[in-house]
Structures are given as C-alpha cells and as structure tokens.
Scaffold this motif. Structure first.
Motif, PDB file in Angstrom:
ATOM      1  N   UNK A 132       0.829  -1.205   0.000  1.00 17.68           N
ATOM      2  CA  UNK A 132       0.000   0.000   0.000  1.00 17.68           C
ATOM      3  C   UNK A 132       0.864   1.255   0.000  1.00 17.68           C
ATOM      4  N   UNK A 133       1.934   1.219   0.770  1.00 17.79           N
ATOM      5  CA  UNK A 133       2.829   2.379   0.838  1.00 17.79           C
ATOM      6  C   UNK A 133       3.595   2.565  -0.469  1.00 17.79           C
ATOM      7  N   UNK A 134       3.837   1.485  -1.209  1.00 15.70           N
ATOM      8  CA  UNK A 134       4.451   1.615  -2.523  1.00 15.70           C
ATOM      9  C   UNK A 134       3.452   2.199  -3.517  1.00 15.70           C
ATOM     10  N   UNK A 135       2.188   1.806  -3.380  1.00 17.15           N
ATOM     11  CA  UNK A 135       1.143   2.275  -4.280  1.00 17.15           C
ATOM     12  C   UNK A 135       0.869   3.761  -4.088  1.00 17.15           C
ATOM     13  N   UNK A 136       0.766   4.171  -2.844  1.00 17.85           N
ATOM     14  CA  UNK A 136       0.498   5.570  -2.506  1.00 17.85           C
ATOM     15  C   UNK A 136       1.619   6.067  -1.599  1.00 17.85           C
ATOM     16  N   UNK A 137       2.666   6.619  -2.179  1.00 17.60           N
ATOM     17  CA  UNK A 137       3.810   7.059  -1.373  1.00 17.60           C
ATOM     18  C   UNK A 137       3.448   8.000  -0.230  1.00 17.60           C
ATOM     19  N   UNK A 138       2.370   8.751  -0.360  1.00 19.72           N
ATOM     20  CA  UNK A 138       2.018   9.645   0.746  1.00 19.72           C
ATOM     21  C   UNK A 138       1.588   8.881   1.998  1.00 19.72           C
ATOM     22  N   UNK A 139       1.251   7.585   1.851  1.00 18.36           N
ATOM     23  CA  UNK A 139       0.898   6.782   3.022  1.00 18.36           C
ATOM     24  C   UNK A 139       2.106   6.508   3.915  1.00 18.36           C
ATOM     25  N   UNK A 140       3.304   6.765   3.413  1.00 17.25           N
ATOM     26  CA  UNK A 140       4.506   6.602   4.239  1.00 17.25           C
ATOM     27  C   UNK A 140       4.531   7.621   5.360  1.00 17.25           C
ATOM     28  N   UNK A 141       3.818   8.713   5.181  1.00 19.47           N
ATOM     29  CA  UNK A 141       3.684   9.734   6.217  1.00 19.47           C
ATOM     30  C   UNK A 141       2.651   9.236   7.230  1.00 19.47           C
ATOM     31  N   UNK A 142       3.034   9.224   8.499  1.00 19.04           N
ATOM     32  CA  UNK A 142       2.156   8.693   9.558  1.00 19.04           C
ATOM     33  C   UNK A 142       0.806   9.399   9.600  1.00 19.04           C
ATOM     34  N   UNK A 143       0.781  10.691   9.317  1.00 13.32           N
ATOM     35  CA  UNK A 143      -0.493  11.424   9.339  1.00 13.32           C
ATOM     36  C   UNK A 143      -1.440  10.924   8.257  1.00 13.32           C
ATOM     37  N   UNK A 144      -0.901  10.595   7.096  1.00  8.04           N
ATOM     38  CA  UNK A 144      -1.751  10.057   6.026  1.00  8.04           C
ATOM     39  C   UNK A 144      -2.100   8.601   6.285  1.00  8.04           C
ATOM     40  N   UNK A 145      -1.150   7.841   6.827  1.00  4.56           N
ATOM     41  CA  UNK A 145      -1.373   6.419   7.083  1.00  4.56           C
ATOM     42  C   UNK A 145      -2.563   6.203   8.008  1.00  4.56           C
ATOM     43  N   UNK A 146      -2.711   7.056   9.011  1.00  6.72           N
ATOM     44  CA  UNK A 146      -3.820   6.873   9.950  1.00  6.72           C
ATOM     45  C   UNK A 146      -5.178   7.104   9.291  1.00  6.72           C
ATOM     46  N   UNK A 147      -5.191   7.712   8.105  1.00  9.84           N
ATOM     47  CA  UNK A 147      -6.444   7.945   7.381  1.00  9.84           C
ATOM     48  C   UNK A 147      -6.714   6.881   6.312  1.00  9.84           C
ATOM     49  N   UNK A 148      -5.948   5.809   6.338  1.00 10.42           N
ATOM     50  CA  UNK A 148      -6.109   4.751   5.343  1.00 10.42           C
ATOM     51  C   UNK A 148      -7.559   4.263   5.212  1.00 10.42           C
ATOM     52  N   UNK A 149      -8.265   3.982   6.314  1.00  9.70           N
ATOM     53  CA  UNK A 149      -9.652   3.509   6.147  1.00  9.70           C
ATOM     54  C   UNK A 149     -10.525   4.478   5.345  1.00  9.70           C
ATOM     55  N   UNK A 150     -10.350   5.782   5.557  1.00  6.28           N
ATOM     56  CA  UNK A 150     -11.132   6.762   4.798  1.00  6.28           C
ATOM     57  C   UNK A 150     -10.708   6.766   3.333  1.00  6.28           C
TER      58      UNK A 150
END
Length: 123
Positions: A49-67
C-alpha cells in the motif's frame, strides 16, 4: 514492520479476516491462523500500500487509510489484490513450512514483494 496505529492495524486485520473467510478452512484458514504468518501478511499488505500511494509513508496520512480506501475504489481494489496475492504466495510457496505444528515463516516481506506480482498473461 508493523502498522503504526491501532485503528489501521484493526482495519487491515479485519480486511484480511474477511477475505480469508471466503477461502476453504483447510489449508488456507488453518495456515493463516498462525500469528507470525498473519503478521507477515499484514506487513506485506502495508508495504504494498505504501508503494502504491507514497504519501501513506507519512504517519499522518497512514492513519487515514480507512477513509482513503472508502473514497478511492482503485485503492480498495489494490488492497484486496494485495491480500489475495499474499495469501496465495504463502499457501503455494511455503506449504512445507505450514505443515509444521508451529510454523515460523522462512520468507520475508521483501521476498513476497518481489514475488507477488500480478500476472496479466493468459496464454
């Protein structure tokens, strides 16, 4: 690698459990009932998932994964694909390890990431 936030871990774990419930009990559900193997699958999914969406590597974005998954159909489909690919990799390539009473994975997330690639060839 472990999910950085509990709600995201629970979200991914629920997705894996839901996907796995569609598989036969033996060998799929039995093999993936092992916590170490389940954690490896979750780590693999997180990595992809983090490879697919590089911004998910940021903890603030990662916590919004369900949304994000609820809003982006493409991301939801990728998440499901990663779960399926991970399950198939574990079952088909590591069946001898899974036959043991208390299996410990002999592979890593990197092994899975390099191997679990979609095949678009139908020949």
């Amino acid at each position: 690698m472990q999910c950085t936030t509990t709600p995201v871990y629970e979200f991914l774990s629920d997705k894996v459990t839901n996907t796995l419930s569609r598989y036969p009990i033996d060998p799929y559900q039995i093999a993936l009932s092992n916590e170490a193997i389940q954690q490896l699958l979750l780590d693999y999914v997180e990595c992809k998932l983090k490879q697919t969406m590089p911004r998910l590597k940021n903890a603030n974005h990662w916590q919004h994964l369900p949304q994000y998954v609820n809003q982006l159909v493409d991301l939801e489909l990728r998440l499901e694909s990663y779960i399926y690919w991970g399950i198939e990799y574990i079952i088909h390539n590591q069946f001898d390890v899974l036959a043991e009473k208390t299996p410990e994975p002999t592979w890593s997330v990197q092994d899975m990431t390099q191997t679990c690639m979609p095949s678009y060839w139908f020949g």
